[in-house]
Design an enzyme around this catalytic site. Sequence first.
Site, PDB file in Angstrom:
ATOM      1  N   ILE A 139       1.020  -0.907   0.374  1.00 19.03           N
ATOM      2  CA  ILE A 139       0.148  -0.140   0.212  1.00 19.03           C
ATOM      3  C   ILE A 139       1.094   1.025  -0.433  1.00 19.03           C
ATOM      4  O   ILE A 139       1.200   1.117   1.343  1.00 19.03           O
ATOM      5  CB  ILE A 139      -1.261   0.311   1.185  1.00 19.03           C
ATOM      6  N   PRO A 140       1.300   1.821  -1.108  1.00 16.87           N
ATOM      7  CA  PRO A 140       2.864   2.659  -1.279  1.00 16.87           C
ATOM      8  C   PRO A 140       1.919   4.029  -0.979  1.00 16.87           C
ATOM      9  O   PRO A 140       1.849   5.142  -1.492  1.00 16.87           O
ATOM     10  CB  PRO A 140       2.047   2.307  -3.309  1.00 16.87           C
ATOM     11  N   CYS A 141       1.811   4.342   1.062  1.00 22.95           N
ATOM     12  CA  CYS A 141       1.731   5.549   1.500  1.00 22.95           C
ATOM     13  C   CYS A 141       3.235   6.654   0.819  1.00 22.95           C
ATOM     14  O   CYS A 141       2.865   7.560   1.405  1.00 22.95           O
ATOM     15  CB  CYS A 141       1.784   5.156   3.369  1.00 22.95           C
ATOM     16  N   HIS A 142       4.316   6.074   0.635  1.00 18.52           N
ATOM     17  CA  HIS A 142       5.134   6.606   0.142  1.00 18.52           C
ATOM     18  C   HIS A 142       4.663   7.698  -0.973  1.00 18.52           C
ATOM     19  O   HIS A 142       5.678   8.807  -0.898  1.00 18.52           O
ATOM     20  CB  HIS A 142       6.682   6.089   0.040  1.00 18.52           C
ATOM     21  N   ARG A 143       3.467   6.823  -1.211  1.00 20.18           N
ATOM     22  CA  ARG A 143       3.154   8.266  -3.029  1.00 20.18           C
ATOM     23  C   ARG A 143       2.548   8.947  -2.406  1.00 20.18           C
ATOM     24  O   ARG A 143       1.849   9.668  -3.249  1.00 20.18           O
ATOM     25  CB  ARG A 143       2.806   6.738  -3.964  1.00 20.18           C
TER      26      ARG A 143
END
Length: 185
Positions: A139-143
């Site tokens: 779940i790409p929270c860095h994006r």
Amino acid sequence: MSNHHGYIVFPTALGHCGLAWAGHGIARLQLPSPDAGETEKLLLKRLPSASLAVPETRTREVVAMITRYFGGEEIDFTTVELDLAGQDRFFLDVYAVARQIGWGNTTTYGGIVKTLGLGMEKARDVGQAMAKNPVPLIIPCHRVLAAGGRLGGFSAPGGTTTKLRMLDLENAGRSRADEAQGSLF
């Protein structure tokens, strides 16, 4: 299916990651830290009953995907099965939207709020969901950035430095947030 969690710690180009799984899928990902022991300690802090295990085929495939990602290869994690048992419904909704943010793209907390059709007062709640994300990268929270393309926080080892390294790996500069504001694509 069992609620028991198995885990593994493995090396990547950016350090050692940890991955935990249960019967339904991946339950936790610990982003890289330089020391395997530290990664294991951080993973077990959140899943103290997990035990070191040999991953089955589908989990080995996820380990390989993560390793390739940190080696600079574009990887799509949207098909990875997750075990998010016990997560708040709102968080699950936020995670579903965040999973659709592709390689090299960014959005903002406000962009996720808009996608969910909620008022901007929920942007802080989206930030909380990102901070508690059990499987960052998948779940790409860095994006997900703060308003105006600011990095915002990042709870992984290395904090915002790790977030920037991941965005740089994807060539997703902070300026991309301006064009992505309110849109995931």
